[in-house]
Scaffold this motif. Structure first.
Motif, mmCIF file in Angstrom:
data_model
loop_
_atom_site.group_PDB
_atom_site.id
_atom_site.type_symbol
_atom_site.label_atom_id
_atom_site.label_comp_id
_atom_site.label_asym_id
_atom_site.label_seq_id
_atom_site.Cartn_x
_atom_site.Cartn_y
_atom_site.Cartn_z
ATOM 1 N N ALA A 92 19.999 47.327 189.217
ATOM 2 C CA ALA A 92 21.264 47.303 189.977
ATOM 3 C C ALA A 92 22.204 46.317 189.291
ATOM 4 C CB ALA A 92 21.002 46.899 191.420
ATOM 5 N N PRO A 93 22.874 46.748 188.193
ATOM 6 C CA PRO A 93 23.624 45.802 187.362
ATOM 7 C C PRO A 93 24.636 44.937 188.116
ATOM 8 C CG PRO A 93 23.576 47.987 186.364
ATOM 9 C CD PRO A 93 22.939 48.125 187.706
ATOM 10 N N LEU A 94 25.390 45.521 189.052
ATOM 11 C CA LEU A 94 26.415 44.727 189.739
ATOM 12 C C LEU A 94 25.823 43.632 190.621
ATOM 13 C CD1 LEU A 94 29.449 46.822 191.026
ATOM 14 C CD2 LEU A 94 29.286 45.255 189.101
ATOM 15 N N ARG A 95 24.573 43.836 191.023
ATOM 16 C CA ARG A 95 23.911 42.804 191.830
ATOM 17 C C ARG A 95 23.294 41.720 190.950
ATOM 18 N NH1 ARG A 95 22.899 44.232 197.159
ATOM 19 N NH2 ARG A 95 23.132 46.441 197.652
ATOM 20 N N ALA A 96 23.113 42.040 189.662
ATOM 21 C CA ALA A 96 22.488 41.084 188.743
ATOM 22 C C ALA A 96 23.549 40.192 188.088
ATOM 23 C CB ALA A 96 21.700 41.831 187.672
ATOM 24 N N VAL A 97 24.592 40.832 187.564
ATOM 25 C CA VAL A 97 25.655 40.096 186.860
ATOM 26 C C VAL A 97 27.005 40.668 187.274
ATOM 27 C CG1 VAL A 97 26.597 39.436 184.610
ATOM 28 C CG2 VAL A 97 24.148 39.845 184.833
ATOM 29 N N GLY A 98 27.902 39.795 187.701
ATOM 30 C CA GLY A 98 29.270 40.228 187.990
ATOM 31 C C GLY A 98 30.129 39.846 186.809
ATOM 32 N N ALA A 99 30.896 40.812 186.296
ATOM 33 C CA ALA A 99 31.674 40.499 185.085
ATOM 34 C C ALA A 99 33.118 40.930 185.212
ATOM 35 C CB ALA A 99 31.031 41.190 183.880
ATOM 36 N N LEU A 100 34.003 40.062 184.756
ATOM 37 C CA LEU A 100 35.403 40.419 184.567
ATOM 38 C C LEU A 100 35.632 40.405 183.063
ATOM 39 C CD1 LEU A 100 38.493 40.605 185.526
ATOM 40 C CD2 LEU A 100 38.520 38.158 185.074
ATOM 41 N N LEU A 101 35.951 41.571 182.521
ATOM 42 C CA LEU A 101 36.231 41.622 181.086
ATOM 43 C C LEU A 101 37.675 42.016 180.884
ATOM 44 C CD1 LEU A 101 33.000 43.281 179.715
ATOM 45 C CD2 LEU A 101 33.676 40.907 179.604
ATOM 46 N N GLU A 102 38.220 41.617 179.742
ATOM 47 C CA GLU A 102 39.610 41.960 179.440
ATOM 48 C C GLU A 102 39.759 43.468 179.336
ATOM 49 O OE1 GLU A 102 41.920 38.797 176.871
ATOM 50 O OE2 GLU A 102 40.023 39.370 175.986
ATOM 51 N N ALA A 103 40.968 43.936 179.548
ATOM 52 C CA ALA A 103 41.295 45.351 179.395
ATOM 53 C C ALA A 103 40.341 46.229 180.209
ATOM 54 C CB ALA A 103 41.235 45.750 177.917
ATOM 55 N N ARG A 104 40.154 45.839 181.452
ATOM 56 C CA ARG A 104 39.301 46.612 182.346
ATOM 57 C C ARG A 104 39.961 47.968 182.600
ATOM 58 N NH1 ARG A 104 35.571 46.118 186.349
ATOM 59 N NH2 ARG A 104 34.930 44.186 185.356
ATOM 60 N N ALA A 105 39.190 48.990 182.445
ATOM 61 C CA ALA A 105 39.737 50.336 182.662
ATOM 62 C C ALA A 105 39.816 50.618 184.160
ATOM 63 C CB ALA A 105 38.853 51.352 181.968
ATOM 64 N N LEU A 106 41.027 50.872 184.642
ATOM 65 C CA LEU A 106 41.199 51.188 186.057
ATOM 66 C C LEU A 106 41.872 52.545 186.169
ATOM 67 C CD1 LEU A 106 42.660 47.856 187.495
ATOM 68 C CD2 LEU A 106 40.412 48.813 187.959
ATOM 69 N N HIS A 107 41.523 53.289 187.188
ATOM 70 C CA HIS A 107 42.202 54.554 187.442
ATOM 71 C C HIS A 107 43.532 54.209 188.113
ATOM 72 C CE1 HIS A 107 43.169 58.461 188.787
ATOM 73 N NE2 HIS A 107 42.015 58.982 188.404
ATOM 74 N N PRO A 108 44.688 54.444 187.431
ATOM 75 C CA PRO A 108 45.954 53.939 187.970
ATOM 76 C C PRO A 108 46.352 54.560 189.312
ATOM 77 C CG PRO A 108 46.335 55.355 186.050
ATOM 78 C CD PRO A 108 44.860 55.152 186.165
ATOM 79 N N GLY A 109 45.860 55.765 189.590
ATOM 80 C CA GLY A 109 46.257 56.433 190.831
ATOM 81 C C GLY A 109 45.406 56.024 192.024
ATOM 82 N N ARG A 110 44.360 55.250 191.782
ATOM 83 C CA ARG A 110 43.458 54.846 192.853
ATOM 84 C C ARG A 110 43.956 53.559 193.509
ATOM 85 N NH1 ARG A 110 37.563 55.243 190.524
ATOM 86 N NH2 ARG A 110 37.369 57.434 191.055
ATOM 87 N N THR A 111 43.714 53.421 194.790
ATOM 88 C CA THR A 111 44.081 52.151 195.439
ATOM 89 C C THR A 111 42.994 51.113 195.115
ATOM 90 O OG1 THR A 111 42.858 52.541 197.473
ATOM 91 C CG2 THR A 111 45.115 53.433 197.370
ATOM 92 N N ARG A 113 41.373 49.329 197.218
ATOM 93 C CA ARG A 113 40.227 49.507 198.122
ATOM 94 C C ARG A 113 39.352 50.666 197.652
ATOM 95 N NH1 ARG A 113 42.678 49.294 202.753
ATOM 96 N NH2 ARG A 113 41.923 47.275 203.484
ATOM 97 N N ALA A 114 40.003 51.778 197.258
ATOM 98 C CA ALA A 114 39.232 52.951 196.820
ATOM 99 C C ALA A 114 38.429 52.620 195.560
ATOM 100 C CB ALA A 114 40.174 54.123 196.567
ATOM 101 N N HIS A 115 39.056 51.847 194.652
ATOM 102 C CA HIS A 115 38.364 51.450 193.418
ATOM 103 C C HIS A 115 37.094 50.664 193.756
ATOM 104 C CE1 HIS A 115 37.641 49.829 189.445
ATOM 105 N NE2 HIS A 115 37.758 48.603 189.917
ATOM 106 N N LEU A 116 37.232 49.690 194.655
ATOM 107 C CA LEU A 116 36.087 48.847 195.006
ATOM 108 C C LEU A 116 35.040 49.645 195.786
ATOM 109 C CD1 LEU A 116 37.951 45.529 195.946
ATOM 110 C CD2 LEU A 116 36.581 45.964 193.896
ATOM 111 N N ARG A 117 35.518 50.569 196.652
ATOM 112 C CA ARG A 117 34.558 51.388 197.430
ATOM 113 C C ARG A 117 33.742 52.280 196.501
ATOM 114 N NH1 ARG A 117 37.383 53.010 203.117
ATOM 115 N NH2 ARG A 117 37.097 50.934 204.020
ATOM 116 N N TRP A 118 34.431 52.804 195.469
ATOM 117 C CA TRP A 118 33.741 53.660 194.508
ATOM 118 C C TRP A 118 32.672 52.849 193.759
ATOM 119 C CZ3 TRP A 118 34.189 53.070 189.093
ATOM 120 C CH2 TRP A 118 33.533 54.060 188.349
ATOM 121 N N LEU A 119 33.057 51.632 193.335
ATOM 122 C CA LEU A 119 32.097 50.761 192.641
ATOM 123 C C LEU A 119 30.921 50.402 193.546
ATOM 124 C CD1 LEU A 119 34.092 48.012 190.695
ATOM 125 C CD2 LEU A 119 32.543 49.723 189.743
ATOM 126 N N ALA A 120 31.250 50.097 194.824
ATOM 127 C CA ALA A 120 30.205 49.705 195.780
ATOM 128 C C ALA A 120 29.232 50.870 195.989
ATOM 129 C CB ALA A 120 30.843 49.283 197.101
#
Ligand SMILES: Nc1ncnc2c1ncn2[C@@H]1O[C@H](COP(=O)(O)OP(=O)(O)OP(=O)(O)O)[C@@H](O)[C@H]1O
Length: 327
Positions: A92-111, A113-120
């Motif tokens: 469960a990578p997100l539970r092991a290491v939380g990372a903020l990296l430069e140039a994070r790819a985000l879906h521009p049309g997503r809110t 909250r939706a982005h975080l819900r999708w990750l969760a």
């Protein structure tokens, strides 16, 4: 150990005493892109309970190293483990290491909250945690906005929210203050320190010496892909940003002897002495007492930024050249 050091292997002792704790251990880590060596035989240990600053000028290899820590890049040689295992092997990578990296790819049309819900959802994390991290990073009010319209600073906060989503014991933040205003910078600083105070392992990169001096307990300084220093921030400051008394005299040998006998440390360069362990008053009085003529006496303070520039001189990839003088 603070002085410039080319290589430091993790000692067996580190590995034994840190066993069981969430710790990052890089050993002989190397990354080549064609002929270019981005990371060159880098070894360091990031321990829990303190903020480790990963400091270096542009192009020093910080992002590449961090990408290897979280398995986004494969090392050409060497290894990096988190809590004894490769991150890529974590169930469960997100539970092991939380990372903020430069140039994070985000879906521009997503809110946000939706982005975080999708990750969760894709990491088996309950949706309620999304609201918690939105609150933690101060994005509740804009959580329903599309991330394509976010400022750089809001994007950074969203990236930090994503990093914290899995409540991970290890947090890796690459240049987290980029794009943040002074309040945001202060917030990241205290967040990093709070995370470390909770016993987490926190690695934060920056090219800003002054920022790292305020944030990090420990520094790993890199330049051109190599480790230049690996030491407590306080030791780095004491060693590199020390002030000293500069004194010039026609009899430097005699004055140096006197000063050393009084307990000061003295280095000599021609008729100039650099003195530590005695202030200008003490040096002046000692010289006067012995009838020694002084040509100059003053306190020289080198800033931490100067120390960093000196240490990394020659390892800066894109340095500004002095403007040509035109007549
Ligand atoms: N995918 C790649 N292909 C080729 N060269 C790369 C690649 N990624 C990084 N590099 C090179 O590797 C070196 C290290 O880059 P890296 O981004 O890790 O440095 P950095 O310390 O994070 O710098 P910055 O603060 O500018 O991001 C640089 O010379 C860079 O140009």
């Amino acid at each position: 150990m603070c002085p410039p050091l080319a290589r430091r292997e993790p000692r067996g002792h580190d590995l034994l005493t840190l066993g069981g704790n969430a710790v990052i251990v890089a050993s002989g880590l190397t990354k080549r892109y064609g002929d270019r060596v981005a990371v060159d035989d880098v070894s360091f240990t990031v321990r829990p309970g303190r903020v480790t600053g990963f400091l270096g000028p542009n192009g020093a290899g910080k992002s590449t190293t961090m990408r290897m820590v979280i398995g986004l890049d494969r090392p050409t040689a060497g290894t990096v483990t988190v809590d004894g295992a490769r991150y890529a092997d974590s169930p469960a990578p997100l539970r092991a290491v939380g990372a903020l990296l430069e140039a994070r790819a985000l879906h521009p049309g997503r809110t946000a909250r939706a982005h975080l819900r999708w990750l969760a959802a894709s990491n088996g994390i309950p949706a309620a945690r999304v609201e918690e991290v939105l609150g933690l990073v101060g994005l509740e009010a804009v959580a329903g906005q599309r991330v394509g319209r976010f400022s750089l600073g809001m994007g950074q906060r969203l990236g930090i929210a994503a990093a914290l989503l899995g409540d991970p014991p290890v947090v890796v933040l690459d240049e987290p203050v980029n794009g943040l205003d002074p309040e945001g910078i202060r917030w990241v600083r205290s967040l990093a320190r709070d995370l470390a105070a909770e016993g987490r392992t926190v690695l934060v990169s920056s090219h800003l010496m002054a920022e790292m001096a305020l944030t990090a307990d420990h520094l790993v300084v890199v330049g051109r892909g190599r480790v230049l220093a690996d030491c407590a921030t306080a030791d780095f400051i004491a060693q590199h940003a020390a002030s000293f008394v500069r004194v010039r005299t026609p009899r430097p040998g005699a004055l140096a002897d006197l000063l050393r006998r009084s307990g000061a440390q003295v280095t000599r360069d021609g008729d100039e002495l650099r003195v530590q362990g005695a202030d200008t008053v003490a040096v002046g009085e000692l010289a006067a007492g012995a009838g020694l003529v002084l040509h100059e006496l003053g306190l020289v303070r080198s800033s931490l930024e100067d120390a960093f520039m000196t240490l990394t001189a020659g390892s800066v990839e894109y340095a500004a050249r002095p403007a040509e003088v035109t007549r």
